[in-house]
Design an enzyme around this catalytic site. Structure first.
Site, mmCIF file in Angstrom:
data_model
loop_
_atom_site.group_PDB
_atom_site.id
_atom_site.type_symbol
_atom_site.label_atom_id
_atom_site.label_comp_id
_atom_site.label_asym_id
_atom_site.label_seq_id
_atom_site.Cartn_x
_atom_site.Cartn_y
_atom_site.Cartn_z
ATOM 1 C CB SER A 167 41.149 32.478 41.578
ATOM 2 O OG SER A 167 39.917 32.962 42.096
ATOM 3 C CE1 TYR A 187 41.415 36.454 38.432
ATOM 4 C CE2 TYR A 187 39.592 35.397 39.578
ATOM 5 C CZ TYR A 187 40.881 35.896 39.572
ATOM 6 O OH TYR A 187 41.650 35.806 40.711
#
Length: 208
Positions: free
Chosen positions: A110, A123
């Site tokens: 990501s 995350y």
């Protein structure tokens, strides 16, 4: 194609779509956070269908909360799904890929693993570690004809992104993107197909 997902209906739908397009597919329902169940599922798949040629680690979870409010169980869950499960799957796949002298691993990371973002402590940290782990695996198997790469998407129109951003935030994010739209799963899939191909045989340890 073997679709491993904790969402039984989603896994079945994906496998059915592949079969409808003329391919061969089998769904496997498994929670990647349960390492014991994951190990059994992978062993059974390999024994039944043969060793993997291509591994795509695409599962991910996110809890968007202020860093000081992050619960320990959310931290552990993010690391288990976003980092530990890919590590175990890569270990399993590489043993077979190295023996054959060919293989492809593509990790979906990501942009949150490249730069910090508010509320993304677990995350973003897990995705940054996934990018680092990609390089670690890549350098150890590069001589064997196996490549290990990652893709670090920005905002992609997926259920997870919609659930954590909402309509208001989605609009503001789109305004920052030069194309003025979120990416689609197909945009990412096309990049995966390239990195899994022979055309990308001299690319390894890279994050796109």
């Amino acid at each position: 194609v073997y679709v491993a997902d904790r969402d039984a209906a989603g896994a079945a739908a994906s496998a059915m779509a592949i079969r409808a397009a003329g391919g061969c597919a089998q769904e496997v329902v498994v929670d990647l956070a349960d390492t014991a169940v994951l190990a059994r599922a992978v062993a059974d798949l390999t024994a039944t269908f043969g060793p993997p040629d291509i591994l795509v680690n695409n599962a991910g979870i996110a809890n968007i909360v202020p860093a000081t409010d992050l619960r320990l169980d959310h931290w552990h869950a993010a690391l288990e799904v976003n980092l530990t499960a890919p590590m175990l799957l890569i270990q399993h796949a590489l043993r077979h890929m190295q023996a054959r002298g060919w293989g492809r691993v593509v990790n979906i990371a990501s942009i949150s693993g490249v730069r910090a973002g508010t509320g993304r402590l677990a995350y973003g940290t897990s995705k940054a570690a996934l990018i680092a782990m990609t390089r670690q695996f890549a350098i150890e198997v590069a001589e064997t004809g196996v490549t290990v790469n990652a893709i670090a998407p920005g905002p992609i129109d997926t259920p997870m992104v919609r659930s954590v951003q909402g309509a208001t935030h989605a609009s503001s994010y789109a305004d920052m993107i030069p194309m003025r739209r979120f990416g689609t799963p197909a945009d990412i899939a096309d990049a995966v197909v390239f990195l899994a191909s022979d055309q990308a045989g001299y690319i390894t340890g890279h994050t796109l």
